[in-house]
Design a protein around this motif. Structure first.
Motif, PDB file in Angstrom:
ATOM      1  N   THR A   1       0.831  -1.211   0.000  1.00  0.00           N
ATOM      2  CA  THR A   1       0.000   0.000   0.000  1.00  0.00           C
ATOM      3  C   THR A   1       0.864   1.259   0.000  1.00  0.00           C
ATOM      4  O   THR A   1       0.584   2.210  -0.738  1.00  0.00           O
ATOM      5  N   VAL A   2       1.914   1.256   0.817  1.00  0.00           N
ATOM      6  CA  VAL A   2       2.766   2.451   0.876  1.00  0.00           C
ATOM      7  C   VAL A   2       3.515   2.628  -0.448  1.00  0.00           C
ATOM      8  O   VAL A   2       3.657   3.752  -0.946  1.00  0.00           O
ATOM      9  N   PHE A   3       3.954   1.520  -1.046  1.00  0.00           N
ATOM     10  CA  PHE A   3       4.583   1.623  -2.377  1.00  0.00           C
ATOM     11  C   PHE A   3       3.604   2.287  -3.350  1.00  0.00           C
ATOM     12  O   PHE A   3       3.956   3.195  -4.093  1.00  0.00           O
ATOM     13  N   GLY A   4       2.367   1.823  -3.311  1.00  0.00           N
ATOM     14  CA  GLY A   4       1.345   2.373  -4.209  1.00  0.00           C
ATOM     15  C   GLY A   4       1.077   3.839  -3.924  1.00  0.00           C
ATOM     16  O   GLY A   4       0.907   4.644  -4.850  1.00  0.00           O
ATOM     17  N   ALA A   5       1.052   4.208  -2.651  1.00  0.00           N
ATOM     18  CA  ALA A   5       0.776   5.608  -2.294  1.00  0.00           C
ATOM     19  C   ALA A   5       1.910   6.516  -2.767  1.00  0.00           C
ATOM     20  O   ALA A   5       1.676   7.624  -3.266  1.00  0.00           O
ATOM     21  N   ILE A   6       3.152   6.042  -2.622  1.00  0.00           N
ATOM     22  CA  ILE A   6       4.297   6.845  -3.100  1.00  0.00           C
ATOM     23  C   ILE A   6       4.232   6.971  -4.625  1.00  0.00           C
ATOM     24  O   ILE A   6       4.445   8.052  -5.186  1.00  0.00           O
ATOM     25  N   ALA A   7       3.892   5.865  -5.291  1.00  0.00           N
ATOM     26  CA  ALA A   7       3.783   5.898  -6.755  1.00  0.00           C
ATOM     27  C   ALA A   7       2.676   6.853  -7.186  1.00  0.00           C
ATOM     28  O   ALA A   7       2.782   7.508  -8.233  1.00  0.00           O
ATOM     29  N   TYR A   8       1.604   6.956  -6.384  1.00  0.00           N
ATOM     30  CA  TYR A   8       0.506   7.878  -6.730  1.00  0.00           C
ATOM     31  C   TYR A   8       1.023   9.312  -6.787  1.00  0.00           C
ATOM     32  O   TYR A   8       0.754  10.055  -7.733  1.00  0.00           O
ATOM     33  N   THR A   9       1.801   9.680  -5.757  1.00  0.00           N
ATOM     34  CA  THR A   9       2.357  11.032  -5.755  1.00  0.00           C
ATOM     35  C   THR A   9       3.261  11.230  -6.967  1.00  0.00           C
ATOM     36  O   THR A   9       3.157  12.221  -7.694  1.00  0.00           O
ATOM     37  N   ALA A  10       4.148  10.251  -7.186  1.00  0.00           N
ATOM     38  CA  ALA A  10       5.125  10.387  -8.278  1.00  0.00           C
ATOM     39  C   ALA A  10       4.419  10.505  -9.625  1.00  0.00           C
ATOM     40  O   ALA A  10       4.702  11.412 -10.419  1.00  0.00           O
ATOM     41  N   VAL A  11       3.476   9.601  -9.886  1.00  0.00           N
ATOM     42  CA  VAL A  11       2.849   9.581 -11.210  1.00  0.00           C
ATOM     43  C   VAL A  11       1.964  10.802 -11.412  1.00  0.00           C
ATOM     44  O   VAL A  11       1.866  11.332 -12.531  1.00  0.00           O
ATOM     45  N   SER A  12       1.352  11.293 -10.354  1.00  0.00           N
ATOM     46  CA  SER A  12       0.451  12.430 -10.508  1.00  0.00           C
ATOM     47  C   SER A  12       1.227  13.716 -10.733  1.00  0.00           C
ATOM     48  O   SER A  12       0.863  14.536 -11.584  1.00  0.00           O
ATOM     49  N   VAL A  13       2.308  13.909  -9.974  1.00  0.00           N
ATOM     50  CA  VAL A  13       3.137  15.102 -10.185  1.00  0.00           C
ATOM     51  C   VAL A  13       3.745  15.042 -11.592  1.00  0.00           C
ATOM     52  O   VAL A  13       3.727  16.027 -12.340  1.00  0.00           O
ATOM     53  N   GLN A  14       4.226  13.861 -11.962  1.00  0.00           N
ATOM     54  CA  GLN A  14       4.777  13.705 -13.313  1.00  0.00           C
ATOM     55  C   GLN A  14       3.707  14.032 -14.355  1.00  0.00           C
ATOM     56  O   GLN A  14       3.967  14.735 -15.338  1.00  0.00           O
ATOM     57  N   GLY A  15       2.486  13.529 -14.137  1.00  0.00           N
ATOM     58  CA  GLY A  15       1.398  13.742 -15.092  1.00  0.00           C
ATOM     59  C   GLY A  15       1.057  15.210 -15.250  1.00  0.00           C
ATOM     60  O   GLY A  15       0.801  15.686 -16.354  1.00  0.00           O
ATOM     61  N   SER A  16       1.075  15.959 -14.136  1.00  0.00           N
ATOM     62  CA  SER A  16       0.773  17.386 -14.216  1.00  0.00           C
ATOM     63  C   SER A  16       1.780  18.091 -15.115  1.00  0.00           C
ATOM     64  O   SER A  16       1.413  18.898 -15.969  1.00  0.00           O
ATOM     65  N   PHE A  17       3.060  17.783 -14.927  1.00  0.00           N
ATOM     66  CA  PHE A  17       4.077  18.465 -15.734  1.00  0.00           C
ATOM     67  C   PHE A  17       4.096  17.948 -17.170  1.00  0.00           C
ATOM     68  O   PHE A  17       4.416  18.677 -18.104  1.00  0.00           O
ATOM     69  N   GLU A  18       3.725  16.669 -17.322  1.00  0.00           N
ATOM     70  CA  GLU A  18       3.672  16.090 -18.660  1.00  0.00           C
ATOM     71  C   GLU A  18       2.590  16.782 -19.503  1.00  0.00           C
ATOM     72  O   GLU A  18       2.640  16.758 -20.727  1.00  0.00           O
TER      73      GLU A  18
END
Lengths: 483, 68
Positions: free
Chosen positions: A322-339
């Motif tokens: 779950t924590v891996f997934g939560a960290i990935a959520y932050t990473a992918v969402s911030v990346q997505g915003s800039f993408e």
């Protein structure tokens, strides 16, 4: 001043609460397990299809003997197997179980949900094999043949009705943030799906409206179906597992409403540079950047809740995923915003960089959180512990290393692919050759992920077969119904 | 405007009204029913006497959960 509770009264309270929780789990056991088992089946199917598609990109003569196994069909079938099969079925299992628990209400008429599960599986079967035998539609995320959607619509209707029915029968007056996310998802997704099928297939809109609707749906399937339920799951599991309330409940509510307000704008960033009105792409870019608000709210909340408890990752398999997934959520969402920024899109768009981003979201975030949920939920439904800690460790490390290698390899390869494609002096053939090692690395990562899925499936079957120890005492005060 | 165009137009406008209206109704109901009043209680609602705050509820099989 009320008299303090005696130890006998405390014990009685504890037993009553445990019995209520056990009765709720027992009421939804059958349907939730049916959805979960089907989800794992489609995860395995999707993994095989993914491997075939991935290998074909660096070894084009692999399995060339039949039209059924050409890249175009296998890749579309993979998307349906993991999107409509694995992730959606796991979403339904997560929504049903958590809604029952958080509402403190038993599931009524559970047998109807078996029908929904059967309909969903028939729909997925028709989608995957329909595509393989040549009936696919050339609409991303809606590649399923036209005879599949009625099955999904019927199944979805039943699931939504049952989630709402459980909510309406709730004994817990407070609506926890996870319930908000689940209610949002079961309201948004059927509405999106119906509108999109109507506007693309039943009464096709003309011109660029079709790709606009297509990407509004494609992006929001992740954002308004998988994301709310997966983020909601993390909001339930992390505090529950470590035994500590969420750091800022206020922030969690802000995060939900900000997601509700901004996510549905974001889909048009997939069409930046395409023949759509400029304001539409710009509004979508603004919406994508505004998504930083709910994402940072979730990231701060999860991190601060975990602070001082990170050592528990060693002890809890569910927390680890779950924590891996939560960290990935932050990473992918911030990346997505800039993408979504136009300058960024000029390079990253139409490259493997986007594929890496999509997999970080769908796998690193959504799938990892659902794995965490299954490791927590299944023993509480079957009354059996997981039989083999080794298989759990194999699963975690294969999944974590696999998705990290996948993401890093395709992000680097995809970025340089974009840079070279923007340079007219670089011949296209050279770009294809340049990508080969990155694509090969992706296949290696795919093998790792598949090994992890096999370990998970074996664990799951062993649990269902009753090979694990019967749960009693331990970290959760579990009481068998009637026991 | 053809019948199909009209149907599509109504779908889009109807969706906007439905989506926005539902969000406004949900928000209004949440305020009225006191969902945003006691956040401390809200965050504790997932715990109970059998699984109180301070007690971890998951561990590898066969291994005890560490105490808080």
């Amino acid at each position: 001043m009320p008299a303090p509770l005696t130890s006998e009264m405390l014990e009685a309270n504890r037993a009553r609460s445990a019995a209520e929780r056990a009765a709720i789990d027992a009421s939804c056991r059958g349907p939730v397990l049916a959805f979960a088992v089907s989800a794992v089946f489609w995860l395995l199917m999707g993994s095989v299809l993914a491997l075939i598609a991935s290998i074909k990109l660096h070894s084009p003569y692999f399995l060339t003997g039949s039209a059924e196994l050409t890249f175009g069909r296998v890749r579309m079938a993979h998307l349906q197997a993991v999107g409509i099969g694995w992730a959606s079925l796991a979403t339904v299992a997560a929504a049903l179980w958590q809604m029952c628990r958080l509402s403190r209400a038993e599931l009524i008429y559970p047998k109807i949900l078996y029908l929904a599960c059967a309909l969903w599986n028939v729909g997925t079967l028709l989608a995957v094999f329909g595509i393989i035998f040549g009936d696919g539609q050339s609409v991303e995320w809606l590649d399923a043949p036209r005879y599949a959607p009625p099955f999904f619509i019927a199944a979805l209707g039943i699931v939504v009705a049952w989630v709402v029915a459980v909510f309406r029968r709730r004994r817990e007056p407070h609506v926890y943030v996870t319930q908000w996310y689940i209610l949002g998802a079961v309201f948004w997704f059927p509405w999106m799906y119906l509108v999109t099928v109507f506007m693309i297939f039943w009464a096709p809109a003309t011109g660029v409206v079709q790709p606009i609707v297509n990407w509004w749906f494609g992006h929001n399937t992740l954002g308004l179906w998988f994301t709310p339920v997966a983020v909601g799951t993390a909001y339930y599991l992390i505090p529950k597992i470590i035994g500590r309330p969420i750091h800022s409940y206020y922030l969690s509510i802000i995060g939900f409403w900000a997601l509700a307000l901004f996510y549905s704008w974001a889909g048009m960033h997939h069409l930046i540079g395409g023949p759509i009105p400029g304001w539409l792409a710009s509004a979508s870019t603004v919406g994508s950047m505004m998504m930083l608000i709910p994402v940072l709210a979730v990231a701060i909340n999860h991190h601060m809740t975990m602070r001082g408890h990170f050592h528990r990752l060693r002890y809890s398999p569910a927390l680890r995923f779950t924590v891996f997934g939560a960290i990935a959520y932050t990473a992918v969402s911030v990346q997505g915003s800039f993408e979504a920024l136009k300058d960024f899109s000029e390079v990253a768009h139409f490259t493997h960089y986007t594929v890496a981003h999509a997999h970080l979201g769908a796998y690193g975030f959504v799938t990892m959180i659902y794995f965490g949920l299954f490791y927590y939920m299944i023993p509480r439904l079957t009354g059996r512990e997981w039989a083999s800690p080794l298989l759990i460790r194999v699963h975690f490390w294969c999944a974590a290393v696999g998705i990290t290698v996948y993401f890093v390899a395709l992000s680097i390869g995809g970025w340089w692919q974009g840079r070279m494609m923007n340079n007219p002096d670089v011949p296209f053939g050279k770009i294809v050759t340049y990508l080969l090692p990155y694509l090969f690395t992706r296949s290696v990562a795919g093998v790792l992920l598949t090994v992890g899925h096999l370990a998970f499936a074996v664990s799951f079957i062993m649990n269902l077969a009753g090979w694990g120890k019967r749960r009693s005492g331990g970290p959760t005060f579990f009481v068998e119904p009637g026991g | 405007m053809s019948a199909v165009d009209l149907a599509l137009f109504l779908t889009v406008i109807g969706s906007i009204v439905l989506f926005g209206g539902a969000a406004a109704l949900a928000l209004g109901w949440a305020f009225k029913s006191g969902q945003f009043e006691n956040f401390q209680h809200g965050s504790q609602s997932i715990f109970g006497p059998d699984e109180p705050p301070g007690e971890p509820t998951d561990a590898f099989p066969g291994e005890p959960a560490p105490r808080p």
